[in-house]
Write a protein that holds these residues in place. Structure first.
Motif, mmCIF file in Angstrom:
data_model
loop_
_atom_site.group_PDB
_atom_site.id
_atom_site.type_symbol
_atom_site.label_atom_id
_atom_site.label_comp_id
_atom_site.label_asym_id
_atom_site.label_seq_id
_atom_site.Cartn_x
_atom_site.Cartn_y
_atom_site.Cartn_z
ATOM 1 N N GLY A 158 -21.069 -22.917 -0.714
ATOM 2 C CA GLY A 158 -20.025 -21.980 -1.099
ATOM 3 C C GLY A 158 -20.584 -20.671 -1.606
ATOM 4 O O GLY A 158 -21.797 -20.469 -1.676
ATOM 5 N N ARG A 159 -19.674 -19.797 -1.953
ATOM 6 C CA ARG A 159 -20.026 -18.477 -2.459
ATOM 7 C C ARG A 159 -18.800 -17.930 -3.187
ATOM 8 O O ARG A 159 -17.658 -18.276 -2.854
ATOM 9 C CB ARG A 159 -20.428 -17.556 -1.320
ATOM 10 N N ILE A 160 -19.053 -17.109 -4.185
ATOM 11 C CA ILE A 160 -17.948 -16.515 -4.937
ATOM 12 C C ILE A 160 -18.315 -15.087 -5.318
ATOM 13 O O ILE A 160 -19.483 -14.799 -5.611
ATOM 14 C CB ILE A 160 -17.599 -17.358 -6.179
ATOM 15 N N GLN A 161 -17.338 -14.219 -5.267
ATOM 16 C CA GLN A 161 -17.574 -12.795 -5.497
ATOM 17 C C GLN A 161 -16.358 -12.164 -6.155
ATOM 18 O O GLN A 161 -15.210 -12.559 -5.905
ATOM 19 C CB GLN A 161 -17.838 -12.104 -4.155
ATOM 20 N N LEU B 193 -24.170 -17.235 -4.473
ATOM 21 C CA LEU B 193 -24.145 -18.261 -3.427
ATOM 22 C C LEU B 193 -24.554 -19.589 -4.041
ATOM 23 O O LEU B 193 -25.455 -19.646 -4.880
ATOM 24 C CB LEU B 193 -25.114 -17.900 -2.296
ATOM 25 N N PHE B 194 -23.892 -20.662 -3.619
ATOM 26 C CA PHE B 194 -24.283 -21.979 -4.135
ATOM 27 C C PHE B 194 -24.270 -23.015 -3.017
ATOM 28 O O PHE B 194 -23.886 -22.720 -1.892
ATOM 29 C CB PHE B 194 -23.361 -22.412 -5.288
ATOM 30 N N SER C 265 -31.538 -12.622 -8.104
ATOM 31 C CA SER C 265 -32.247 -13.822 -7.671
ATOM 32 C C SER C 265 -31.985 -13.991 -6.184
ATOM 33 O O SER C 265 -31.344 -13.139 -5.558
ATOM 34 C CB SER C 265 -31.761 -15.050 -8.451
ATOM 35 N N LYS C 266 -32.434 -15.100 -5.604
ATOM 36 C CA LYS C 266 -32.181 -15.354 -4.189
ATOM 37 C C LYS C 266 -30.702 -15.634 -3.921
ATOM 38 O O LYS C 266 -30.230 -15.468 -2.794
ATOM 39 C CB LYS C 266 -33.028 -16.532 -3.709
ATOM 40 N N ARG C 267 -29.978 -16.039 -4.949
ATOM 41 C CA ARG C 267 -28.582 -16.429 -4.765
ATOM 42 C C ARG C 267 -27.577 -15.483 -5.411
ATOM 43 O O ARG C 267 -26.387 -15.578 -5.154
ATOM 44 C CB ARG C 267 -28.357 -17.846 -5.319
ATOM 45 N N THR C 268 -28.033 -14.589 -6.253
ATOM 46 C CA THR C 268 -27.120 -13.722 -7.003
ATOM 47 C C THR C 268 -27.513 -12.269 -6.831
ATOM 48 O O THR C 268 -28.694 -11.923 -6.954
ATOM 49 C CB THR C 268 -27.151 -14.079 -8.501
ATOM 50 N N ASN C 269 -26.550 -11.419 -6.518
ATOM 51 C CA ASN C 269 -26.846 -9.993 -6.423
ATOM 52 C C ASN C 269 -25.676 -9.133 -6.884
ATOM 53 O O ASN C 269 -24.513 -9.540 -6.841
ATOM 54 C CB ASN C 269 -27.298 -9.600 -5.008
#
Length: 395
Positions: free
Chosen positions: A31-34, A394-395, A359-363
């Motif tokens: 998943g992903r959240i924004q 992103l997760f 990080s690789k998952r957060t921007n």
């Protein structure tokens, strides 16, 4: 939702994951959240600020793999979208398929189109799924309602898609959507036609198959990386769509060509698209729409072609990596030819901004976009200015 229900759902997910692993099937929750703060101002009309995910980037789902041996894998994807104001967009990709590392991937079901995730489209727009994206929000990429363009969160129903592996730098993708019906309108509310709100995008009586094909070639020379790509898309008009007599709809065809050049931390990318007899291209994202405003001059669906008309769209952009940050500048133009009932217009845009990887998952991301829309029949000249800053994980 009660605590007991939440616990039951969580326990069920854990149990399913453990069971799948025991039977040599790998299932993962993805998943992903924004959310972003954006301000849109349309010259002489209105302005609006929101904290939301207007492009429905956020989603969650399941990805499943099973090793079949001899280099083959069974695969499946279930993905659902939502935004951070509680609205649900519904299904994204829903497919089952077979993957072979020496041949490629075959998918059956609902998938994204090659114009979106393979040749150009999302792959060259660093601001995709933000208020600053090129598709539907700046007049620089086709964003078709039926998913055959590069619209955010769009996918194509009832398709067979094959994507090849790369052979000496060359790869290709093909998507087929069955659209032939003997007598009754295809997919119009029921298995035998019926009554419903679906306008029959699959072709209708005596319809042909919709098709999209794309290819690309990658070549590395010392520290230079080159990519060229191209594609063709055909959306056959259905009998239901033909009943929209004012639009005089015919079969839509889209051609695309473009390329990418990268050197160390610098990259240039661009593409050109020509649209003939537009059917599904008259859409834009809510990020560009400023609420429910419907007038073309104010809503500024800049990448939209007039239904039944021709037009062309081009996009160009550049990126530079500086540590964890990526600096971005891009822009382009769309030209929509007039029809008997719609005005001829063009839109010019430019966008500047940056992405910063925590990080690789957060921007973090943010920037500014300016769009100038000109109605060339009645000399309407109205600018739109957009500012945004957001955070995604992103997760």
């Amino acid at each position: 939702m009660s605590k007991h229900l939440i616990a039951m759902i969580f326990t069920g997910i854990v149990t399913l994951t453990a069971t799948a692993t025991a039977f040599a099937t790998k299932m993962s929750i993805v998943g992903r959240i924004q959310s972003e703060y954006s301000h849109i101002d349309i010259e002489g009309y209105s302005s609006q600020s929101t904290v939301n995910d207007p492009t429905f980037f956020s989603s969650w789902g399941f990805r499943v793999y099973e090793d079949l041996g001899h280099g083959f894998q069974a695969m499946a994807m279930i993905d659902f979208g939502f935004n951070t104001n509680g609205a649900t967009q519904g299904s994204r990709e829903l497919f089952v398929g077979i993957h072979n590392e020496k041949i490629g991937t075959l998918k059956l079901g609902r998938t994204h189109s090659p114009f979106a995730d393979f040749a150009g489209g999302w792959t060259i727009d660093p601001f995709v799924y933000t208020t600053l994206q090129a598709a539907g929000s700046g007049g620089t990429m086709i964003a078709s309602a039926n998913g055959l363009g590069a619209g955010a969160y769009s996918a194509v129903n009832s398709v067979i898609r094959f994507t090849s592996r790369e052979f000496h730098g060359f790869s290709f993708a093909a998507l087929l959507m069955p659209g032939d019906a003997d007598k009754l309108e295809a997919h119009l509310g029921g298995p035998l036609g019926g009554n419903g709100g679906n306008i029959g995008e699959t072709g209708g009586e005596d319809g042909e198959w919709d098709i999209q094909v794309a290819a690309k070639y990658n070549y590395d020379f010392q520290e230079h990386k080159f990519q060229v790509f191209g594609g063709y898309s055909r959306d056959n008009v259905s009998t239901a769509q033909k009943r929209v007599t004012t639009a005089n709809l015919k079969t839509e065809e889209v051609g695309r060509i473009g390329g990418v050049w990268a050197y160390k931390d610098f990259q240039l990318q661009g593409q050109y698209e020509f649209v003939s007899n537009a059917i599904g291209a008259a859409t834009c994202s809510d990020a560009a729409a400023l609420g429910s405003i419907k007038e073309v001059e104010t809503r500024q669906c800049n990448s939209a072609m007039n239904a039944g008309g021709d037009g062309d769209v081009w996009y160009v952009g550049g990126q530079y990596k500086l540590g964890n940050a990526t600096l971005i500048a891009q822009g382009g133009m769309s030209n929509a030819d007039s029809t008997d009932f719609a005005k001829k217009r063009n839109a010019k845009s430019y966008t500047v901004g940056a992405l910063y990887h925590l990080s690789k998952r957060t921007n973090l991301f943010g920037g500014y976009q300016h769009v100038n829309l000109i109605d060339r029949n009645e000399t309407v000249d109205r600018d739109r200015n957009t500012w945004t800053v957001g955070l995604r994980h992103l997760f």
